[in-house]
Design an enzyme around this catalytic site. Structure first.
Site, PDB file in Angstrom:
ATOM      1  N   GLU A 198     -77.675  -6.549   5.837  1.00  0.00           N
ATOM      2  CA  GLU A 198     -78.288  -5.752   4.760  1.00  0.00           C
ATOM      3  C   GLU A 198     -77.234  -5.366   3.716  1.00  0.00           C
ATOM      4  OE1 GLU A 198     -80.866  -2.522   5.234  1.00  0.00           O
ATOM      5  OE2 GLU A 198     -81.802  -3.266   7.061  1.00  0.00           O
TER       6      GLU A 198
ATOM      7  N   ASP B  60     -75.211  -7.028  13.579  1.00  0.00           N
ATOM      8  CA  ASP B  60     -75.077  -8.062  12.546  1.00  0.00           C
ATOM      9  C   ASP B  60     -76.214  -7.980  11.524  1.00  0.00           C
ATOM     10  OD1 ASP B  60     -72.766  -9.061  13.690  1.00  0.00           O
ATOM     11  OD2 ASP B  60     -73.868 -10.390  15.029  1.00  0.00           O
TER      12      ASP B  60
ATOM     13  N   THR C  87     -75.121  -8.102  19.112  1.00  0.00           N
ATOM     14  CA  THR C  87     -74.181  -9.222  19.196  1.00  0.00           C
ATOM     15  C   THR C  87     -72.813  -8.828  18.622  1.00  0.00           C
ATOM     16  OG1 THR C  87     -76.102 -10.641  18.754  1.00  0.00           O
ATOM     17  CG2 THR C  87     -73.966 -11.701  18.788  1.00  0.00           C
TER      18      THR C  87
ATOM     19  N   GLY D  67     -79.342 -13.715  12.659  1.00  0.00           N
ATOM     20  CA  GLY D  67     -80.281 -12.850  13.367  1.00  0.00           C
ATOM     21  C   GLY D  67     -81.602 -12.654  12.659  1.00  0.00           C
ATOM     22  N   GLU D  68     -81.819 -13.331  11.551  1.00  0.00           N
ATOM     23  CA  GLU D  68     -83.114 -13.262  10.865  1.00  0.00           C
ATOM     24  C   GLU D  68     -83.776 -14.630  10.942  1.00  0.00           C
ATOM     25  OE1 GLU D  68     -84.668 -10.708   9.022  1.00  0.00           O
ATOM     26  OE2 GLU D  68     -83.192  -9.514  10.107  1.00  0.00           O
TER      27      GLU D  68
END
Ligand SMILES: CCCCCCCCCCCCC/C=C/[C@@H](O)[C@H](COP(=O)(O)O)NC(=O)CCCCC
Ligand SMILES: Nc1ncnc2c1ncn2[C@@H]1O[C@H](COP(=O)(O)OP(=O)(O)O)[C@@H](O)[C@H]1O
Ligand SMILES: [Ca+2]
Length: 592
Positions: A197, A192, A236, A543-544
């Site tokens: 990106e 993910d 994930t 996820g960041e």
């Protein structure tokens, strides 16, 4: 061979059996000419799902092998191999070798099939830009691409330019800055984070070219034409799973080849008047933020880092105060508790397309959207304040192998809304019940401490009087980062910087967050043993870790397009087993 404008027909052989083959309209089909085949069983392949037609007897796996026998041709096509099993949605490459009565007839079949393919499948990509993250998931990205995907692209006549990334954000920067002329799409091989990106590159590039600023929180963004493909090779794989139904590289490669197109809602996250990030799957505070923060320190564990961190964070039993304001979506269209699922060809999403882009054709799409935004009143903001275990906003179901129905099972991929899930502070056992329901088909919203709202936008603020000085915190975190680097030099492994890319993005700006707010196990366990638990969590944005706590989010309907078609309905969309009487809805597609 009988040819008329509507139908091409002849006898053909498969092995030693004779068949009547016909190419008619959208289908190529063959029926065995055998007295025993009384039911006239026919195999039909949609022309749009043909991958390639080759002269001779051809195999591509395990290696390419061509036997150029002059009366044979080989048809490659999409085969639904997961039907009736736990892997509904799984596709594989079907292959059938036909023998014609003459070489001339073979050439005619090959020509007719290739022409039909061009006519019925005009939007297939011809040239793709592929980014492989060699360190994503179990670090198998390169192998997955070269052994499973590249042979399929070659068979389908797709040429690809491959970039194996050497640093975080390389793919995003490439899309933002380099010449993309001639590419019909961009593809990531990774998880993910890698998808994110590409998402940022494609949205940023489109706005740059349209002369639009991404920073205005209420601004309109231009929908992106360049399609994104995902070959799952991450931890994930939520975006792939939620848009395709499985995380399987071959299935995704086949969706890319046939040029499937699935619009996707995107949430823009702002802090004051600056864009922070975009998200499609999860903007989560509290539990999911803490899990991500903890997991970043255990990247060496690979995908297992989330299980380990999930347990640790659960044991810490934290909750956080805050106020969530939200702008509800039109309740007449759908609801997060209506027990429907967004499946391929979803009616709610199609109706939303008409609403988001009235009179839509490619030229008027964007200007119509502009007028729609300026003509509509926003509606009334609502507010919920309190102490929460977690706050999640998702633009899609966010189903993934860990949670086959997802964070919000009835959310839609392309309806211009997101689902806001508020889980109030509760006792550890009740919270475990909530989490556990993500792994079954039991309703995770049917709990007294959980509420869910379908929304167009949200804002999060810390309680008055407990306003958090983010600048001061940044200084603290810079200090933590130094301590962390000394305590855990392994966070930077083998010369590869595994800090989240938002942290790397901030590198050199003086705003680096080397570690999350709660930087060590000592801090984590303080929730259990100390009287003063941490006051704030962090936001997990696909996820960041976000560098801000007070944020606003707005859903941009159908901002990007993926090479996917949504989940195909094979009667298992709710993950219920055939033996539903005995399993009582407890089993999941993956546990059977
Ligand atoms: C008792 C059993 C508890 C199980 C709870 C399962 C809940 C799972 C919900 C998962 C939602 C996933 C939303 C997607 C997030 C990803 O964007 C993000 C980054 O993924 P990747 O780039 O592949 O590393 N993943 C996560 O934040 C992981 C969340 C895991 C939480 C347990
Ligand atoms: N060559 C690289 N070195 C280090 N990090 C990278 C590289 N290429 C991509 N990344 C970053 O790695 C992060 C995780 O990648 P991803 O493919 O999502 O794997 P995972 O699902 O295991 O987290 C992404 O945020 C991406 O920006
Ligand atoms: Ca949505």
């Amino acid at each position: 061979m009988e040819i008329n404008t509507l139908r091409v027909e002849s006898s053909l052989w498969i092995g030693n059996k004779r068949y009547r083959a016909a190419l008619s309209g959208w289908y190529f089909s063959w029926t065995e000419l055998d007295k025993k085949n009384r039911e006239k069983k026919t195999v039909s392949v949609r022309v749009a799902e043909v991958i390639g037609v080759e002269d001779g007897r051809v195999e591509i796996q395990p290696q390419k092998k061509v036997e150029d026998t002059e009366r044979d041709f080989t048809l490659f096509y999409v085969k639904r191999s997961g039907r009736g099993s736990s892997q509904g949605g799984l596709w594989s490459l079907g292959r059938t070798q036909f023998t014609c009565p003459s070489r001339d007839l073979r050439d005619q079949w090959v020509t007719q099939l290739r022409t039909a393919l061009k006519t019925h499948s005009p939007s297939r990509p011809h040239r793709l830009l592929v980014f492989i993250n060699p360190f994503g998931g179990k670090k198998r990205g390169k192998q997955i691409y070269h052994s499973l995907v590249a042979p399929l692209f070659e068979l389908a006549g797709i040429s690809s330019h491959v970039v194996v990334t050497e640093r975080a954000n390389q793919a995003r920067d490439h899309i933002l800055k380099k010449d993309l002329t001639g590419f019909d799409g961009v593809v990531c091989v990774g998880g993910d984070g890698m998808f994110s990106e590409l998402l940022h590159g494609v949205i940023g590039r489109t706005q740059q070219e349209a002369g639009l600023s991404e920073h205005d929180p209420s601004g309109v963004l231009k929908p992106c034409d360049l399609h994104i493909g995902i070959i799952p090779a991450g931890s994930t794989d939520c975006v792939c799973f939620a848009t395709v139904g499985v995380n399987d590289p071959v299935t995704s490669a086949l969706h890319i080849i046939i040029g499937d197109s699935q619009p996707l809602d995107v949430c823009a996250v702002h802090h004051k008047s600056s864009l922070v990030r975009y998200s499609v799957s999860l903007v989560g505070y509290g539990f999911y933020g803490d899990v991500l923060a903890e997991s970043e320190r255990h990247r060496w564990m690979g995908p297992l880092r989330y299980d380990y961190s999930g347990c640790m964070v659960y044991l810490c039993n934290q909750s956080y105060q805050g106020t969530v304001q939200f702008l509800p979506a039109d309740p007449g269209l759908s609801s997060p508790r209506d027990k429907t699922r967004c499946l391929s060809g979803c009616r709610v999403c199609s109706e939303s397309t008409e609403k988001l882009f009235p009179l839509s054709d490619s030229c008027s799409l964007y200007s119509d959207k502009l007028s729609q935004y300026s003509n509509q009143s926003e509606g009334e903001w609502m507010s919920v304040a309190g102490r929460f275990k977690c706050i999640s906003l998702t633009c899609m179901s966010s189903s993934c192998p860990k949670s086959p129905l997802g964070l919000s099972p009835s959310a839609h991929l392309a309806d211009g809304t997101g689902d806001l899930i508020l889980v109030r502070d509760t006792n550890p056992l009740s919270f475990l019940t909530y989490l556990h329901r993500h792994t079954t088909s039991q309703d995770q919203f049917d709990l007294p401490f959980v509420e869910v709202h379908r929304v167009k936008a949200i804002k999060f603020s810390l309680p008055p009087g407990e306003q958090y000085d983010e600048d001061e915190d940044e200084e603290k975190m810079d200090h933590n980062a130094e301590v962390e680097a000394m305590e855990h030099p392994d966070t930077v492994q083998g010369g590869h910087d595994y800090r989240s890319s938002s942290q790397q993005h901030l590198a050199g700006t003086g705003k680096e967050r080397g570690t999350p707010i709660k930087s060590s196990m000592r801090d984590f366990l303080c929730g259990v043993c100390c009287s003063k638990p941490p006051a704030v969590s962090v936001w997990n944005c696909d996820g960041e870790i976000l560098p801000h706590i007070e944020i606003s989010c707005r859903v941009h309907g159908q901002l990007v397009r993926l090479f996917a078609r949504g989940i195909e309905d094979d009667g298992r969309a709710w993950g219920l087993c055939e033996d539903s009487r005995n399993c009582k809805g407890r089993c999941t597609p993956h546990s059977r």
